[in-house]
Design an enzyme around this catalytic site. Sequence first.
Site, PDB file in Angstrom:
ATOM      1  N   SER A 250       0.830  -1.209   0.000  1.00 60.88           N
ATOM      2  CA  SER A 250       0.000   0.000   0.000  1.00 60.88           C
ATOM      3  C   SER A 250       0.869   1.266   0.000  1.00 60.88           C
ATOM      4  CB  SER A 250      -0.967  -0.056   1.188  1.00 60.88           C
ATOM      5  OG  SER A 250      -1.978   0.913   1.068  1.00 60.88           O
TER       6      SER A 250
ATOM      7  N   ASP B  95     -10.125  -4.509  -4.478  1.00 58.82           N
ATOM      8  CA  ASP B  95      -9.587  -3.515  -3.531  1.00 58.82           C
ATOM      9  C   ASP B  95     -10.454  -2.261  -3.550  1.00 58.82           C
ATOM     10  OD1 ASP B  95      -8.008  -1.722  -2.029  1.00 58.82           O
ATOM     11  OD2 ASP B  95      -6.148  -2.625  -2.744  1.00 58.82           O
TER      12      ASP B  95
ATOM     13  N   HIS C 285      -8.081  -5.163  -0.059  1.00 64.22           N
ATOM     14  CA  HIS C 285      -6.826  -4.485   0.295  1.00 64.22           C
ATOM     15  C   HIS C 285      -6.109  -5.325   1.339  1.00 64.22           C
ATOM     16  CE1 HIS C 285      -4.280  -0.991   0.001  1.00 64.22           C
ATOM     17  NE2 HIS C 285      -4.248  -0.862   1.320  1.00 64.22           N
TER      18      HIS C 285
END
Length: 237
Positions: A123, A178, A210
């Site tokens: 991320s 996601d 995610h």
Amino acid sequence: MAAPAALLQRSVVSPAGRHRASVILLHGSGDTGPGVRAWIKQVLNQDLVFQHIKVIYPTAPARPYTPMRGALSTVWFDRWKISNECPEHIETIDSMCQVLTNVIDDEVKNGISKNRIILGGFSMGGGMAMHLAYRYHQDVAGVFALSSFLNKTSAVYQALQKNESVLPELFQCHGTADELVLHSWGEETNKMLKSLGVATSFHSFPNLNHELHKTELEKLSSWIVKKLPVETAMSNE
């Protein structure tokens, strides 16, 4: 101000054998080095461990984070919002690039050359790794970004437009489900970097949100060993 590098806490997984290469893996926003290490261990049922490669998990210093209304969070940089449309918070990105450069320098002091170091993350950590490698350390062995993106007007793209050297290869993974960092943002980042001369691979994971996935981490592990083979180090002795 970002904490000095000496204060950047690091969780380290030592290689099973002799240390010949290093991976610096950066956590996502609000996480820690031990946190992402534990998450990987949970998904794989073991640490991300190699015979000859040390894995370093630094923890970002806590700073006020705008998407959390200025509350303190362990983030690599600030941003106006989680979107690929807004400008980058370049001041905080650049100060953290300086701090993380010291982590790289420590490995070099330990006898690991830059072309035997891979930078990557999950991320926000993947976004940070792309800034660190493509703007400041183009001589590293490779970059990986899991569920990550760069803003449309990223300073990374601007830096690479003027670039003529060979760039580190990018390994990217992203879940199609996601909802925090859209799959399309990751895909767009990959296409932009490819158009600017980066050798890239992009792996989509159907129905993955995610999060990390076992197959994804196994693919990453294989790619790391391919980029940092033990034979290269042995032939240098």
